[in-house]
Scaffold this motif. Sequence first.
Motif, PDB file in Angstrom:
ATOM      1  N   PHE A  66       0.829  -1.196   0.000  1.00  9.25           N
ATOM      2  CA  PHE A  66       0.000   0.000   0.000  1.00  9.25           C
ATOM      3  C   PHE A  66       0.866   1.250   0.000  1.00  9.25           C
ATOM      4  CE2 PHE A  66      -2.321   3.307   2.385  1.00  9.25           C
ATOM      5  CZ  PHE A  66      -3.394   3.474   1.531  1.00  9.25           C
ATOM      6  N   GLU A  67       1.914   1.248   0.821  1.00 12.61           N
ATOM      7  CA  GLU A  67       2.824   2.389   0.893  1.00 12.61           C
ATOM      8  C   GLU A  67       3.490   2.633  -0.459  1.00 12.61           C
ATOM      9  OE1 GLU A  67       6.886   3.095   3.227  1.00 12.61           O
ATOM     10  OE2 GLU A  67       5.160   2.832   4.553  1.00 12.61           O
ATOM     11  N   SER A  68       3.895   1.567  -1.121  1.00 15.05           N
ATOM     12  CA  SER A  68       4.506   1.672  -2.440  1.00 15.05           C
ATOM     13  C   SER A  68       3.520   2.257  -3.460  1.00 15.05           C
ATOM     14  CB  SER A  68       4.992   0.297  -2.890  1.00 15.05           C
ATOM     15  OG  SER A  68       5.481   0.343  -4.203  1.00 15.05           O
ATOM     16  N   GLU A  69       2.273   1.770  -3.396  1.00 16.51           N
ATOM     17  CA  GLU A  69       1.247   2.293  -4.307  1.00 16.51           C
ATOM     18  C   GLU A  69       0.985   3.771  -4.045  1.00 16.51           C
ATOM     19  OE1 GLU A  69      -2.250  -0.162  -4.040  1.00 16.51           O
ATOM     20  OE2 GLU A  69      -1.149  -1.957  -4.595  1.00 16.51           O
ATOM     21  N   MET A  70       1.001   4.162  -2.775  1.00 18.40           N
ATOM     22  CA  MET A  70       0.780   5.575  -2.430  1.00 18.40           C
ATOM     23  C   MET A  70       1.927   6.450  -2.962  1.00 18.40           C
ATOM     24  SD  MET A  70      -2.145   5.799  -1.073  1.00 18.40           S
ATOM     25  CE  MET A  70      -2.079   7.472  -0.519  1.00 18.40           C
ATOM     26  N   GLU A  71       3.160   5.952  -2.885  1.00 20.38           N
ATOM     27  CA  GLU A  71       4.300   6.704  -3.413  1.00 20.38           C
ATOM     28  C   GLU A  71       4.171   6.865  -4.925  1.00 20.38           C
ATOM     29  OE1 GLU A  71       7.870   4.734  -2.115  1.00 20.38           O
ATOM     30  OE2 GLU A  71       7.497   5.220  -0.009  1.00 20.38           O
TER      31      GLU A  71
ATOM     32  N   GLN B   5       3.788  10.418  -6.933  1.00 21.61           N
ATOM     33  CA  GLN B   5       4.650  10.809  -8.046  1.00 21.61           C
ATOM     34  C   GLN B   5       3.822  11.106  -9.290  1.00 21.61           C
ATOM     35  OE1 GLN B   5       7.498   7.642  -8.431  1.00 21.61           O
ATOM     36  NE2 GLN B   5       8.671   8.267  -6.632  1.00 21.61           N
ATOM     37  N   SER B   6       2.815  10.308  -9.542  1.00 20.87           N
ATOM     38  CA  SER B   6       1.933  10.525 -10.685  1.00 20.87           C
ATOM     39  C   SER B   6       1.209  11.857 -10.567  1.00 20.87           C
ATOM     40  CB  SER B   6       0.922   9.371 -10.786  1.00 20.87           C
ATOM     41  OG  SER B   6      -0.016   9.631 -11.796  1.00 20.87           O
TER      42      SER B   6
END
Length: 155
Positions: A132-137, A141-142
Motif C-alpha cells: 500500500f505504501e509503495s502504491e501511495m508513493e 509521483q503521478s
Amino acid sequence: STERLGILSSLQELNLANNQLKSVCSFSKQFPNLEVLNIANNCIDLKDELRLLAQCCHLQDLHLTGNNTGTSEEEQNEHLMQISLLMPQLNSLDEVILNNSNKEQNAPVPKTALANVSLESVQKITSCLMDFESEMEDLQQSLVGRFGEVKDLLE
C-alpha cells in the motif's frame, strides 16, 4: 438489558439480534458456557465493548454485523482483527470461518500454533502495508507529474 435473565450457566446458544442492546458487559458472568452468540443489528459500540466480549472464553460462533464497529471500512476491519486476536477460540465471526481446522478437530489450539498464526497474520499485514505504501508513493509521483503538466499548460 439482559441482567433480568439472571445467570444461565448451562446456556450455550443465545440469539439477541435486533433488540437494541447497548452493552455486553455482563455476558461472561451471566452466560459462562456460551458457545454461540448472535448480537447482530443492535446498538453496541464494539470499540468500547470488545474486551468485555472477549471474556466469553467458550464462545465459538459470533455474529456482530449491524453494530457500531467504526465509521470507516478501515476501522471496521481493525475491530474485526482485534476480535479475532482477542478471541482466538472463535471458529466463525459473522459467518466467516476463522479456524476451519480447529473446528474439524474440535480440540484446543496449542499456544505455539496461535503464535505462528499471529506471526503469519502480522507478516501478511506488514506485507499489505508495504504494498500500500509503495502504491501511495507511485500515486504521489503521478500526481506531482500531472500537476506539473497542468501548471505548464497554464503558464
